[in-house]
Design a protein around this motif. Sequence first.
Motif, short mmCIF file in Angstrom:
data_model
loop_
_atom_site.label_atom_id
_atom_site.label_comp_id
_atom_site.label_asym_id
_atom_site.label_seq_id
_atom_site.Cartn_x
_atom_site.Cartn_y
_atom_site.Cartn_z
N THR A 229 0.71 -1.13 0.11
CA THR A 229 -0.15 -0.07 0.11
C THR A 229 0.80 1.14 -0.06
O THR A 229 0.54 2.22 -0.51
CB THR A 229 -1.11 0.08 1.28
N ALA A 233 1.13 4.15 -2.74
CA ALA A 233 0.90 5.44 -2.66
C ALA A 233 2.21 6.40 -3.37
O ALA A 233 1.86 7.48 -3.90
CB ALA A 233 0.95 5.78 -1.08
N ILE A 234 3.56 5.77 -3.07
CA ILE A 234 4.46 6.49 -3.70
C ILE A 234 4.25 6.61 -5.42
O ILE A 234 4.52 7.67 -5.71
CB ILE A 234 5.63 5.74 -3.29
N ALA A 238 2.45 10.47 -3.73
CA ALA A 238 2.37 10.98 -2.57
C ALA A 238 3.83 10.86 -1.86
O ALA A 238 4.78 10.31 -2.28
CB ALA A 238 1.88 10.18 -1.46
N GLN A 242 2.93 12.76 3.10
CA GLN A 242 1.66 12.40 2.70
C GLN A 242 1.37 10.88 3.00
O GLN A 242 0.51 10.52 3.64
CB GLN A 242 1.35 12.78 1.18
N LYS A 246 -1.52 10.10 5.42
CA LYS A 246 -2.53 9.91 4.87
C LYS A 246 -2.63 8.17 4.60
O LYS A 246 -3.94 7.79 4.30
CB LYS A 246 -2.47 10.41 3.26
N ILE A 247 -1.58 7.51 4.62
CA ILE A 247 -1.67 6.08 4.43
C ILE A 247 -1.25 5.32 5.40
O ILE A 247 -2.16 4.50 5.80
CB ILE A 247 -0.56 5.57 3.14
N PRO A 250 -3.46 6.21 9.23
CA PRO A 250 -4.96 5.97 9.43
C PRO A 250 -5.02 4.30 9.35
O PRO A 250 -6.15 4.04 9.98
CB PRO A 250 -5.57 6.35 7.81
N GLN A 251 -4.07 3.62 8.68
CA GLN A 251 -4.01 2.25 8.80
C GLN A 251 -3.89 1.91 10.27
O GLN A 251 -4.09 0.67 10.71
CB GLN A 251 -3.34 1.69 7.94
N PRO B 73 9.46 7.44 -9.03
CA PRO B 73 8.39 6.60 -9.43
C PRO B 73 7.31 7.63 -10.01
O PRO B 73 6.63 7.32 -11.09
CB PRO B 73 7.93 5.86 -8.46
N ALA B 86 -3.21 -4.28 -2.95
CA ALA B 86 -2.56 -3.13 -2.15
C ALA B 86 -3.61 -2.01 -2.21
O ALA B 86 -3.12 -0.78 -2.42
CB ALA B 86 -1.36 -2.62 -2.97
N LEU B 87 -4.62 -2.21 -2.00
CA LEU B 87 -5.79 -0.98 -1.78
C LEU B 87 -5.49 -0.46 -0.32
O LEU B 87 -5.34 -1.12 0.33
CB LEU B 87 -7.28 -1.45 -1.91
N TYR B 88 -5.95 0.96 -0.45
CA TYR B 88 -5.87 1.46 0.98
C TYR B 88 -7.00 1.00 1.68
O TYR B 88 -8.01 1.51 1.45
CB TYR B 88 -5.79 3.04 0.84
N PRO B 89 -6.73 0.34 2.88
CA PRO B 89 -7.83 -0.24 3.49
C PRO B 89 -8.89 0.73 4.14
O PRO B 89 -10.01 0.30 4.29
CB PRO B 89 -7.17 -1.41 4.40
N HIS B 90 -8.21 1.98 4.55
CA HIS B 90 -9.15 2.83 5.09
C HIS B 90 -9.86 3.83 4.31
O HIS B 90 -10.49 4.68 4.77
CB HIS B 90 -8.34 3.71 6.19
N MET B 91 -9.95 3.53 3.01
CA MET B 91 -10.41 4.75 1.99
C MET B 91 -11.46 3.73 1.10
O MET B 91 -11.45 2.58 0.81
CB MET B 91 -9.54 5.17 0.83
N PHE B 99 -7.29 8.80 -5.03
CA PHE B 99 -6.11 9.54 -4.43
C PHE B 99 -4.97 10.06 -5.07
O PHE B 99 -4.66 11.03 -4.63
CB PHE B 99 -5.38 8.26 -3.62
N ILE B 103 -3.91 14.00 -4.91
CA ILE B 103 -2.39 14.43 -4.54
C ILE B 103 -1.71 15.39 -5.83
O ILE B 103 -1.13 16.13 -5.35
CB ILE B 103 -1.49 13.09 -4.43
#
Lengths: 331, 363
Positions: A229, A233-234, A238, A242, A246-247, A250-251, B73, B86-91, B99, B103
């Motif tokens: 995850t 995000a990278i 992000a 961030q 943000k990642i 919250p987790q 990247p 790799a989903l963001y589990p809290h979203m 997302f 950003i």
Amino acid sequence: MLEQITFALGTMIAGVFGCVLYFFMSNKLLDAALPAKGVNAGRNINRANRIRPWLFMFPALFILGLYLVYPVFNSIWLSLHNRSGRTWVGLDNWVWLVKDGKFRESLFNNILWLITVPALATFFGLIAAALTDRIRWGNFAKSLIFMPMAISFVGASVIWKFVYDYRAAGQEQIGLLNAIVYGFGGDPAAWITLPFWNNFFLMAILVWIQTGFAMVILSAALRGISEETIEAAILDGANPWQVFWKIKVPQIWGTVAVVWTTITVTVLKIFDIVLAMTNGQWGTQVLANYMFDWMFRGNDYGRASAIALVIMLMVTPIMVWNIRNARKEDI
Amino acid sequence: MAELKLTDVAKSYGGKVEVLRDINLDIKTGELVVFVGPSGCGKSTLLRMIAGLEKITGGTFEIDGVPMNDVPPAQRGIAMVFQSYALYPHMTVRDNMAFALKIAKKSTDEITAAVENAARILQLTDYLDRLPKALSGGQRQRVAIGRAIVRDPKVYLFDEPLSNLDAALRVATRIEIAQLKESMPDSTMIYVTHDQVEAMTLADRIVVLANKGIAQVGSPLDLYERPDNEFVAQFIGSPAMNLLAGKISATGAQTTVTLESGGTATVAIPTEADQLGRAVNVGVRPEDLVLAEGTPLIGGTVDFIEALGEVTLLYFSAEGGRDPLIAKLPGIHAGLRGKRVDLSAASDKLHLFADGLSLRPKG
Ligand SMILES: Nc1ncnc2c1ncn2[C@@H]1O[C@H](COP(=O)(O)OP(=O)(O)O)[C@@H](O)[C@H]1O
Ligand SMILES: [Mg+2]
């Protein structure tokens, strides 16, 4: 001395063997009463299996009951009696409590501690966990930050007494804080007597101790986050800031909440630091120390019990919430 | 729109553990290239180097002629779909897809439009406000793809995107990915899998990775019909190609091989006279073997059969041969177990390998 050691050893051995004997014998008895053979074998096994956990938990439940539940009821009973605990006085102690200025000061300070310490300790713990995770000497830094956890509150207070120590201007400053202030040309101050702010100087001690705890738990949680995850995000663009807020955070929100509330409970019971640093003078009184004061200096069981119950009332909802949260984490 | 070029790319961990070396590869705009190879051969590593998640320790990687080795990247214009989603589990699904755009500080209208468009393509419109944990595996996979689509990248990277799905869903999602590719002819896609069926069905070109390098690059049928080496020959196609050891006994426009099992094989591959007597392996695919009418190529007793209805697999050991062999005969041959069979194959269906490499002339 030798006698005491022998006695302690004897108690330990007796205790351990007593427990083993209890579990062994009670298990035997149960098997004898509900044998796993004969016509009723199936039914007996089911029944025995239903009884067995209770049998094994009984000592723990009994001791918990004796040392936790009974004192609660006794405190309620005592809070309705006079200082010696013999004469019924109704709600007198509670009425006194509501009107007492020192009690209000303690309550206010306790709430101040409640807001400040868990927030700061959790925050610093989170930052420390994040920063130490990625560097080579991170584990060493972690041990350093964790070290205060191993020091008793009184021991920590003694250390911090030296940090806040006050000598009149012109003298050699042995207090770290004053030495710094003085070194920069300021006037040394008696920090722990500064009304209102002295509360925060005491809180710093607990923050110093609890940050290590928060860091260890949160660092474990941070490591549990799926690496993918973060990589996603990278790739999503992000930046590290961030990614963290943000990642990652919250987790681990559930863990943050548990850490926060665990520290909150510690804070509600805070006593040693205040006793050792100021003993509640200069406006730093807190509930636990105030209770102690009335119990052992004022010799008033009634008032002390009333204060104790207030502390319990404040702790309970947080405990309940904490346990619920911890359970949710498991699922 | 996006051409990828890898020149002498290498990867080693800590300067010691070499995982990949001498990777040379050109990927054209709009191509769907599949990296395939056994587990642990470095497919993910190569993909992650292209994504920028892994440092390239040797050689250069360019997109549209611009060296990318040190470009972060997010600035490479690529999107990646991970094996674990790799989903963001809290979203929620919506926030997961939005997302990257948030950003990038896109306007709210733009974000809403992009997310809703992706959701429509992937049939996720009804699930936009759910958390990932309330979705099935296939839906999660689609969210992961949606997260890539909304960014409108030049290059899509997929790392074994179907390996966590059950068989039926895998086929369905594979077709969806193929359709998605068709609807975006300008996007370049790299797809990693260890499953050769996925590779054969999806790819414009397949890159077979083995032994730290590229074993062969080519179109799916190229690899099937003209494998460069024994590894590719046995990796592509199921069941794997049979290899029969022997010696070259006659050279020329066709090559004759005397097999260890006693038979003789005539292979439609030309060889020079100096190859005479060379130890070789004759390769024959199970599906190219037929029950012999003339002189048999091989014969043996059937140990075991698998009747699948449309085809029957015969497992047999050839006389004098080393490994058990497999033949795939069309139709039902239930009675052959324990019997002796003689099998032959057309000479243009035979492959010839010496020292692991094909003797077939290139081109
Ligand atoms: N951080 C690492 N350090 C050392 N070796 C690694 C590391 N990551 C991966 N490898 C090795 O690189 C090889 C290729 O891994 P990978 O690319 O994941 O293979 P796959 O083809 O299955 O995706 C494996 O043998 C693995 O052990
Ligand atoms: Mg992999």
